[in-house]
Design an enzyme around this catalytic site. Structure first.
Site, PDB file in Angstrom:
ATOM      1  N   ASN A 170       0.810  -1.230   0.000  1.00 48.73           N
ATOM      2  CA  ASN A 170       0.000   0.000   0.000  1.00 48.73           C
ATOM      3  C   ASN A 170       0.838   1.273   0.000  1.00 48.73           C
ATOM      4  OD1 ASN A 170       0.817  -0.342   2.677  1.00 48.73           O
ATOM      5  ND2 ASN A 170      -1.036   0.627   3.483  1.00 48.73           N
ATOM      6  N   GLU A 268       5.281  -3.745  12.142  1.00 45.96           N
ATOM      7  CA  GLU A 268       4.325  -2.667  11.880  1.00 45.96           C
ATOM      8  C   GLU A 268       3.111  -3.311  11.239  1.00 45.96           C
ATOM      9  OE1 GLU A 268       6.453   0.772  13.301  1.00 45.96           O
ATOM     10  OE2 GLU A 268       4.388   0.290  12.826  1.00 45.96           O
ATOM     11  N   CYS A 302      -3.070   1.768   6.963  1.00 46.97           N
ATOM     12  CA  CYS A 302      -3.077   1.296   8.363  1.00 46.97           C
ATOM     13  C   CYS A 302      -3.593   2.379   9.293  1.00 46.97           C
ATOM     14  CB  CYS A 302      -1.681   0.867   8.771  1.00 46.97           C
ATOM     15  SG  CYS A 302      -0.473   2.204   8.696  1.00 46.97           S
ATOM     16  N   GLU A 476       9.279   3.230  14.203  1.00 45.45           N
ATOM     17  CA  GLU A 476      10.042   3.609  13.011  1.00 45.45           C
ATOM     18  C   GLU A 476      10.050   5.129  12.888  1.00 45.45           C
ATOM     19  OE1 GLU A 476       8.349   1.396   9.708  1.00 45.45           O
ATOM     20  OE2 GLU A 476       9.626  -0.310  10.222  1.00 45.45           O
TER      21      GLU A 476
HETATM   22  N1  LIG Z   1       1.705  -0.417  10.728  1.00 43.96           N
HETATM   23  C1  LIG Z   1       2.180   0.040   9.576  1.00 43.96           C
HETATM   24  O1  LIG Z   1       3.101   0.869   9.507  1.00 43.96           O
HETATM   25  C2  LIG Z   1       1.604  -0.482   8.296  1.00 43.96           C
HETATM   26  C3  LIG Z   1       1.921   0.195   7.112  1.00 43.96           C
HETATM   27  C4  LIG Z   1       1.417  -0.317   5.909  1.00 43.96           C
HETATM   28  C5  LIG Z   1       0.600  -1.454   5.903  1.00 43.96           C
HETATM   29  N2  LIG Z   1       0.324  -2.047   7.085  1.00 43.96           N
HETATM   30  C6  LIG Z   1      -0.538  -3.227   7.111  1.00 43.96           C
HETATM   31  O2  LIG Z   1      -0.211  -4.113   6.031  1.00 43.96           O
HETATM   32  C7  LIG Z   1      -1.401  -4.796   5.620  1.00 43.96           C
HETATM   33  C8  LIG Z   1      -1.579  -4.672   4.113  1.00 43.96           C
HETATM   34  O3  LIG Z   1      -0.382  -5.004   3.450  1.00 43.96           O
HETATM   35  P1  LIG Z   1      -0.214  -6.434   2.738  1.00 43.96           P
HETATM   36  O4  LIG Z   1      -1.503  -6.902   2.201  1.00 43.96           O
HETATM   37  O5  LIG Z   1       0.964  -6.335   1.826  1.00 43.96           O
HETATM   38  O6  LIG Z   1       0.163  -7.366   3.987  1.00 43.96           O
HETATM   39  P2  LIG Z   1       0.668  -8.877   3.932  1.00 43.96           P
HETATM   40  O7  LIG Z   1       0.919  -9.241   5.328  1.00 43.96           O
HETATM   41  O8  LIG Z   1      -0.234  -9.720   3.114  1.00 43.96           O
HETATM   42  O9  LIG Z   1       2.069  -8.802   3.127  1.00 43.96           O
HETATM   43  C9  LIG Z   1       3.102  -7.971   3.592  1.00 43.96           C
HETATM   44  C10 LIG Z   1       4.428  -8.525   3.072  1.00 43.96           C
HETATM   45  O10 LIG Z   1       4.607  -9.807   3.621  1.00 43.96           O
HETATM   46  C11 LIG Z   1       4.843 -10.751   2.580  1.00 43.96           C
HETATM   47  N3  LIG Z   1       4.278 -12.017   3.028  1.00 43.96           N
HETATM   48  C12 LIG Z   1       3.036 -12.486   2.850  1.00 43.96           C
HETATM   49  N4  LIG Z   1       2.901 -13.697   3.434  1.00 43.96           N
HETATM   50  C13 LIG Z   1       4.110 -13.994   3.985  1.00 43.96           C
HETATM   51  C14 LIG Z   1       4.638 -15.096   4.731  1.00 43.96           C
HETATM   52  N5  LIG Z   1       3.869 -16.154   5.029  1.00 43.96           N
HETATM   53  N6  LIG Z   1       5.924 -15.052   5.140  1.00 43.96           N
HETATM   54  C15 LIG Z   1       6.703 -13.985   4.841  1.00 43.96           C
HETATM   55  N7  LIG Z   1       6.269 -12.910   4.154  1.00 43.96           N
HETATM   56  C16 LIG Z   1       4.988 -12.938   3.734  1.00 43.96           C
HETATM   57  C17 LIG Z   1       4.168 -10.168   1.379  1.00 43.96           C
HETATM   58  O11 LIG Z   1       4.712 -10.686   0.182  1.00 43.96           O
HETATM   59  C18 LIG Z   1       4.476  -8.691   1.555  1.00 43.96           C
HETATM   60  O12 LIG Z   1       5.769  -8.436   1.092  1.00 43.96           O
HETATM   61  C19 LIG Z   1      -2.535  -4.161   6.377  1.00 43.96           C
HETATM   62  O13 LIG Z   1      -2.880  -4.936   7.486  1.00 43.96           O
HETATM   63  C20 LIG Z   1      -1.951  -2.834   6.835  1.00 43.96           C
HETATM   64  O14 LIG Z   1      -2.576  -2.329   8.003  1.00 43.96           O
HETATM   65  C21 LIG Z   1       0.787  -1.593   8.284  1.00 43.96           C
HETATM   66  N1  LIG Z   2      -0.079   5.785   6.095  1.00 45.33           N
HETATM   67  C1  LIG Z   2       0.867   4.985   6.842  1.00 45.33           C
HETATM   68  C2  LIG Z   2       1.189   3.701   6.127  1.00 45.33           C
HETATM   69  C3  LIG Z   2       0.231   2.654   6.552  1.00 45.33           C
HETATM   70  O1  LIG Z   2      -0.540   2.100   5.794  1.00 45.33           O
HETATM   71  C4  LIG Z   2       2.132   5.777   7.107  1.00 45.33           C
HETATM   72  O2  LIG Z   2       2.105   6.979   6.909  1.00 45.33           O
HETATM   73  O3  LIG Z   2       3.130   5.161   7.486  1.00 45.33           O
END
Ligand SMILES: NC(=O)c1ccc[n+]([C@@H]2O[C@H](COP(=O)([O-])OP(=O)(O)OC[C@H]3O[C@@H](n4cnc5c(N)ncnc54)[C@H](O)[C@@H]3O)[C@@H](O)[C@H]2O)c1
Ligand SMILES: N[C@@H](CC=O)C(=O)O
Length: 496
Positions: A170, A268, A302, A476
C-alpha cells in the site's frame, strides 16, 4: 514486449510513461547483480488489470545467496565513518527526488493510488533517507557515572548486522525507505522483500542506490513468494533483525518463525483506528476530517479511520455532512487528472469490501450513502457510508482496508474509551473537539501507539511510528528508529 535500453530490458507497457525507462528493473538485485529467478511473476495495473511487466520468482536458495552477499558486505559497510554512510544516503535521497515523477508514475501503475498521493509518498519516503543520514551522525552511546571504584563505564551502539525487510504494497516506496534508511545509517546491510503486487518501486530504489554508489551486497532486493522467501530469511541465523510491515496475521507468523534464531523483530501491523468526534466539534469540519482520514489510499491505509464515533445529538447532521463530502471523491485511474481515489489492489479486496457491507446490513446497519454498483473496473469499489454500526459487526471488529465508512452514535463521553479500545489492534486513534479536559482524559485512556488530536495528518520522518497490542512492536522514524537495527554494548573499563 520489451525494448533494450543499453543492457537494460524495459517492458513496452511502461515505456511511454517514464522519462528514464532504466528505472524499471524486471530482475531481482543480489550482490550488485541483476538476476533472474525460477520463472516470472506478472505485475498488474490494478486500475486496468493490464500486465505492466514481470519480475523473477526467486527461491529460498537465492534468498540465502542474498544473505551471503549482505553478510560479506557488512564489515566493510559498518566500518565506514558515519559521515561516509551519510554522504551515500544523501546521494540516494537526491536521486530519489530527481526521479520523483517517474517513481510516482511507476507507483500509480503498480499500486493504483492517485498521482498526487504517489508524489506525496515519494517525498515522504525520501524524508526518511535524509532524516537518518543526519541522525546516523549522532547515534552514539553514553558514558555512565560509575559505581565501581577505579572503573569508567560506557555504552557503544552497534549495528546488528544483516537486516531483512519485508514490506507491503500500500506504501511500496516509503515503507521500504523508513526501514532501510535507519538500518543503513546504523551500519546494517539489507535483504529487502517487497510485496509481489508492487515490486517495481522497490527495484527502482535499488537501481538508484546502485547509481548512488552503494557497494555490492549492501542492499539486496528479492522478488517472489513471501512465504518461501520469508521463511528462508527467518531461518537464517545470520539475519539478525527482521523488520516487517504488513498484516497482523503474517506478522505473527514471522515473529514465531524468528524465535529459533532470536532475531530482533520490528512489526508494523494492522490497525483499527477509532475516529472520535466530541460534542463541541463543528460538525461539517468533523465530517471533512473524517472523510480524509477514512478514504486515504482508498481506505487501504493502516491509519485509516476504521470506526467513526459521533455524539447522538449531532448524528444525523454528521451523516449528512459526511455523505456530502464523500460524494466529492472522484474514483478512477490514478493517472487521470482530478482523480482522488484509485482502485483496490486486487479483486479479492473488492469481494472483501462487499462481504463487510453485507455482514453489517444483515445485522441492522443502514446504507446511508454510496453505491454498490461496479466501479470503472473490476478492482474498483465505490465509497460506502454505513450508519448504526455496532461492535457485533465485522466492519467494527476487523481492519476494513477498503472504502467502507462505519459510523456509530454514542450517548455519553463515558462510552468513548470502552468503544474505542474494544479492539485487539492498537495503532492509531483520532480525536476531534475542543474540550481539553476530555481530550486529555482520552489521550490518557486510548490504548493506541499514536493519537492525533484535531489533525488527520500525524505521520512523518521525525515521529515514533508504531502500535501496541496486535498492531506491532517497535517504532520507526524519529530517533527511536535505530533501536530495531542496533545493539547496546556495555563496557566496564576497570583498574584505572
Ligand atoms: N503499521 C504500519 O506501519 C503499516 C503500514 C502499511 C501497511 N500495514 C498493514 O499491512 C497490511 C496490508 O499489506 P499487505 O496486504 O501487503 O500485507 P501482507 O501481510 O499480506 O504482506 C506484507 C508482506 O509480507 C509478505 N508475506 C506475505 N505472506 C508472507 C509469509 N507467510 N511469510 C513472509 N512474508 C509474507 C508479502 O509478500 C508482503 O511483502 C494491512 O494490514 C496494513 O494495516 C501496516
Ligand atoms: N499511512 C501509513 C502507512 C500505513 O498504511 C504511514 O504513513 O506510514
Amino acid at each position: 514486449m520489451t525494448t533494450m535500453h543499453g543492457n537494460h530490458k524495459v517492458t513496452d507497457a511502461l515505456m511511454p510513461y517514464l522519462q528514464d525507462p532504466r528505472l524499471v528493473r524486471e530482475l531481482a538485485y543480489i550482490n550488485g547483480q541483476w538476476v533472474h529467478g525460477q520463472g516470472d511473476l506478472p505485475v498488474f495495473n490494478p486500475a486496468t488489470e493490464d500486465v505492466i511487466g514481470h519480475v523473477p520468482r526467486l527461491n529460498g536458495e537465492q534468498a540465502t545467496q542474498a544473505v551471503d552477499a549482505a553478510q560479506a558486505a557488512f564489515q566493510g559497510w559498518r566500518s565506514l565513518l558515519a559521515d561516509e554512510r551519510a554522504a551515500l544516503l544523501l546521494r540516494w535521497h537526491d536521486l530519489i527526488l530527481e526521479h520523483r515523477e517517474d517513481l510516482a508514475t511507476l507507483m500509480v501503475l503498480e499500486q493504483g493510488k492517485p498521482l498526487a498521493d504517489a508524489r506525496g509518498e515519494i517525498d515522504y519516503g525520501a524524508s526518511f533517507v535524509r532524516w537518518f543520514a543526519e541522525e546516523g551522525r549522532r547515534a552514539g552511546g553514553d558514558t555512565i557515572p560509575g559505581h565501581i571504584p577505579g572503573a569508567r563505564l560506557l555504552t557503544l551502539r552497534e549495528p546488528v548486522g544483516v537486516a531483512a525487510l519485508i514490506t507491503p504494497w500500500n506504501f511500496p516506496h516509503a515503507m521500504i525507505t523508513r526501514k532501510a534508511a535507519a538500518a543503513l545509517a546504523m551500519g546494517c546491510t539489507l535483504v529487502i522483500k517487497p510485496a509481489s503486487e508492487t515490486p517495481f518501486s522497490a527495484l527502482a530504489l535499488a537501481e538508484l542506490a546502485e547509481r548512488a554508489g552503494f557497494a555490492p551486497g549492501v542492499i539486496n532486493v528479492l522478488t517472489g513468494s513471501g512465504a518461501e522467501l520469508g521463511q528462508a530469511l527467518c531461518r537464517d541465523n545470520r539475519v539478525r533483525a527482521l523488520s516487517f510491515t504488513g498484516s497482523t496475521a503474517v506478522g505473527k507468523r514471522l515473529l514465531a518463525a524468528s524465535a529459533d534464531t532470536v532475531k530482533k523483530c520490528a512489526l508494523e501491523l494492522g490497525g483499527n483506528a477509532p475516529f472520535i468526534v466530541l460534542p463541541d466539534m463543528e460538525v461539517k469540519a468533523a465530517a471533512r476530517a473524517a472523510v480524509a482520514a477514512k478514504f486515504q489510499t482508498a481506505g487501504q491505509d493502516c491509519l485509516a479511520a476504521n470506526r467513526i464515533l459521533v455524539p447522538r445529538a449531532h448524528y444525523e447532521e454528521f451523516l449528512d455532512a459526511f455523505a456530502g463530502e464523500m460524494a466529492r471523491l472522484r474514483v478512477g485511474n490514478g493517472l487521470e487528472a482530478g482523480v482522488t481515489m484509485g482502485p483496490l489492489i486486487h479483486r479479492q479486496a473488492v469481494n472483501n469490501a462487499h462481504t463487510l457491507v453485507d455482514d453489517a446490513l444483515a445485522q441492522g446497519a443502514r446504507l446511508f450513502a454510496g453505491s454498490r454498483r461496479p466501479g470503472p473496473g473490476p478492482r474498483f469499489f465505490l465509497p460506502v457510508l454505513l450508519a448504526d454500526v455496532t461492535p457485533a459487526m465485522r466492519v467494527f471488529r476487523e481492519e476494513n482496508f477498503c472504502p467502507v465508512a462505519a459510523v456509530l452514535p454514542y450517548d455519553s463521553h463515558h462510552d468513548l474509551l470502552p468503544l474505542a479500545n474494544n479492539t485487539e489492534y492498537g495503532l492509531a486513534a483520532y480525536v476531534f473537539g475542543q474540550d481539553q479536559r476530555l481530550i486529555w482524559s482520552l489521550l490518557d485512556g486510548l490504548e493506541f501507539g499514536m493519537v492525533a488530536v484535531n489533525s488527520v495528518k500525524m505521520t512523518g520522518h521525525c515521529i515514533p511510528f508504531g502500535g501496541i497490542k496486535h498492531s506491532g512492536l517497535g517504532r520507526e522514524g524519529s530517533r527511536h528508529g535505530f533501536d530495531d537495527f542496533s545493539n547496546i554494548k556495555y563496557a566496564c573499563l576497570g583498574g584505572l
